[in-house]
Design an enzyme around this catalytic site. Structure first.
Site, PDB file in Angstrom:
ATOM      1  N   ASP A 115       0.843  -1.195   0.000  1.00  0.00           N
ATOM      2  CA  ASP A 115       0.000   0.000   0.000  1.00  0.00           C
ATOM      3  C   ASP A 115       0.882   1.250   0.000  1.00  0.00           C
ATOM      4  O   ASP A 115       1.726   1.430   0.888  1.00  0.00           O
ATOM      5  CB  ASP A 115      -0.887  -0.021   1.256  1.00  0.00           C
TER       6      ASP A 115
ATOM      7  N   TYR B 183       2.953   9.962  -0.338  1.00  0.00           N
ATOM      8  CA  TYR B 183       4.014   9.322   0.431  1.00  0.00           C
ATOM      9  C   TYR B 183       5.401   9.532  -0.195  1.00  0.00           C
ATOM     10  O   TYR B 183       6.415   9.449   0.489  1.00  0.00           O
ATOM     11  CB  TYR B 183       3.787   7.811   0.541  1.00  0.00           C
TER      12      TYR B 183
ATOM     13  N   LYS C  81      -3.128   5.825  -3.855  1.00  0.00           N
ATOM     14  CA  LYS C  81      -4.183   6.769  -3.490  1.00  0.00           C
ATOM     15  C   LYS C  81      -4.044   8.092  -4.242  1.00  0.00           C
ATOM     16  O   LYS C  81      -2.932   8.570  -4.484  1.00  0.00           O
ATOM     17  CB  LYS C  81      -4.157   7.037  -1.980  1.00  0.00           C
TER      18      LYS C  81
ATOM     19  N   HIS D 252      -7.641   9.524  -1.270  1.00  0.00           N
ATOM     20  CA  HIS D 252      -6.899   9.520  -0.013  1.00  0.00           C
ATOM     21  C   HIS D 252      -7.672  10.179   1.128  1.00  0.00           C
ATOM     22  O   HIS D 252      -7.559   9.768   2.290  1.00  0.00           O
ATOM     23  CB  HIS D 252      -5.557  10.242  -0.208  1.00  0.00           C
TER      24      HIS D 252
ATOM     25  N   SER E 218     -10.668   6.636   1.402  1.00  0.00           N
ATOM     26  CA  SER E 218      -9.906   6.556   2.648  1.00  0.00           C
ATOM     27  C   SER E 218     -10.295   7.742   3.528  1.00  0.00           C
ATOM     28  O   SER E 218     -10.532   8.845   3.015  1.00  0.00           O
ATOM     29  CB  SER E 218      -8.402   6.573   2.358  1.00  0.00           C
ATOM     30  N   ASN E 219     -10.402   7.492   4.818  1.00  0.00           N
ATOM     31  CA  ASN E 219     -10.706   8.539   5.796  1.00  0.00           C
ATOM     32  C   ASN E 219     -12.082   9.164   5.612  1.00  0.00           C
ATOM     33  O   ASN E 219     -12.292  10.333   5.957  1.00  0.00           O
ATOM     34  CB  ASN E 219      -9.618   9.623   5.753  1.00  0.00           C
TER      35      ASN E 219
ATOM     36  N   GLN F 141     -10.548   2.901   3.719  1.00  0.00           N
ATOM     37  CA  GLN F 141      -9.371   2.684   4.559  1.00  0.00           C
ATOM     38  C   GLN F 141      -9.297   3.815   5.591  1.00  0.00           C
ATOM     39  O   GLN F 141      -9.209   4.987   5.229  1.00  0.00           O
ATOM     40  CB  GLN F 141      -8.093   2.662   3.709  1.00  0.00           C
TER      41      GLN F 141
ATOM     42  N   SER G 287      -2.550   1.904  10.040  1.00  0.00           N
ATOM     43  CA  SER G 287      -1.934   1.951  11.367  1.00  0.00           C
ATOM     44  C   SER G 287      -2.651   1.044  12.366  1.00  0.00           C
ATOM     45  O   SER G 287      -3.036   1.490  13.453  1.00  0.00           O
ATOM     46  CB  SER G 287      -1.884   3.387  11.895  1.00  0.00           C
TER      47      SER G 287
ATOM     48  N   GLY H 196      -1.334   1.141  15.790  1.00  0.00           N
ATOM     49  CA  GLY H 196      -1.343   2.427  16.475  1.00  0.00           C
ATOM     50  C   GLY H 196      -0.267   3.392  16.044  1.00  0.00           C
ATOM     51  O   GLY H 196      -0.102   4.457  16.643  1.00  0.00           O
TER      52      GLY H 196
END
Length: 245
Positions: A52, A57, A86, A119, A164-165, A186, A213, A216
């Site tokens: 991923d 990134y 993403k 993303h 995502s998010n 995601q 994550s 965490g």
């Protein structure tokens, strides 16, 4: 995980099988390319097939180089890999989506992605990086952005598309006009942030929830103390496992 481990898969609403465990290639600690390449090659050797990344990134090129090397060496094949990337928030304009994906494919040295995600629901000015400032945020047009994502799917540039998010409210708004429903959402999810409401909603509409994550994110600026949490440590000790396991 070792090379003999059978990694389970989830069947997405697109019909694609997604390996349940993936390696995120986000480079939060600014590692050199050589370290990322070694990590990816080692991950393939021990059984990983799902990787991923994301445009923001800055790791698409090095991941692409590592995958190309692994395929050239006969360690794996494109068909055995599942690659996610993403769309960054500064490319939400519908006319930018396909070209953004094409650039990602060029970076990764691939003809298609297995999964392409928006993303974030937040739209940003062109050229904005992380962290974004309030003045960089633009009015959102998720309907238009998602329509362009559907074009990516229909052209075979991505075998599955998702987000995502996204919150429950944002997903509901997207589903109201989507021709192709998101296959994945995601989100941050781990023992300290279990996303129960979101998971219940997604389960009801056939959207798979993937955790970013899941441990965490220790050591990052956005990380938690999940691995040192007393409850997690107590459970791990009881089962003779590490907190991460």
């Amino acid at each position: 995980m070792n090379s003999s481990t059978e990694v389970p898969s989830f069947k997405l609403n697109s019909g694609t099988l997604m390996p349940a465990i993936g390696l995120g290639v986000a480079n939060a600690d600014n590692s050199p390319d050589s370290k990322i390449t070694a990590a990816v090659l080692h991950a393939i050797e021990v059984g990983y097939s799902h990787f991923d990344t994301a445009s923001i990134y800055g790791t698409e090129c090095v991941l692409g180089d590592a995958l190309f090397k692994a395929i050239s060496m006969g360690v794996t094949s494109r068909q055995d890999l599942f690659i996610t990337s993403k769309l960054w928030s500064d490319s939400h304009d519908p006319e930018n989506v396909v070209s953004a994906l094409q650039q990602t494919l060029t970076n990764l040295k691939l003809d298609y992605l297995d999964l392409y995600l928006i993303h974030s629901p937040m739209k940003l000015k062109k050229g904005t990086r992380q962290p974004a400032k309030a003045e960089d945020v633009l009015p959102s047009d998720i309907k238009g952005t998602w329509s362009a994502m559907e074009t990516c799917f229909e052209r075979g540039l991505a075998k599955s598309i998702g987000v995502s998010n996204f919150t429950v409210k944002e997903l509901a708004q997207l589903l109201a006009h989507a021709r192709v429903p998101p296959a994945v959402n995601q989100v941050e999810m781990h023992p300290l942030w279990q996303q129960k409401k979101l998971r219940k909603f997604c389960n009801g509409v056939g959207i798979h929830v993937t955790a970013w994550s899941p441990l965490g994110a220790p050591g990052t600026y956005y990380g938690t103390d999940a691995l040192t949490n007393p409850v997690i440590k107590s459970i791990s000790s009881k089962h003779n496992k590490s907190p991460a396991q």
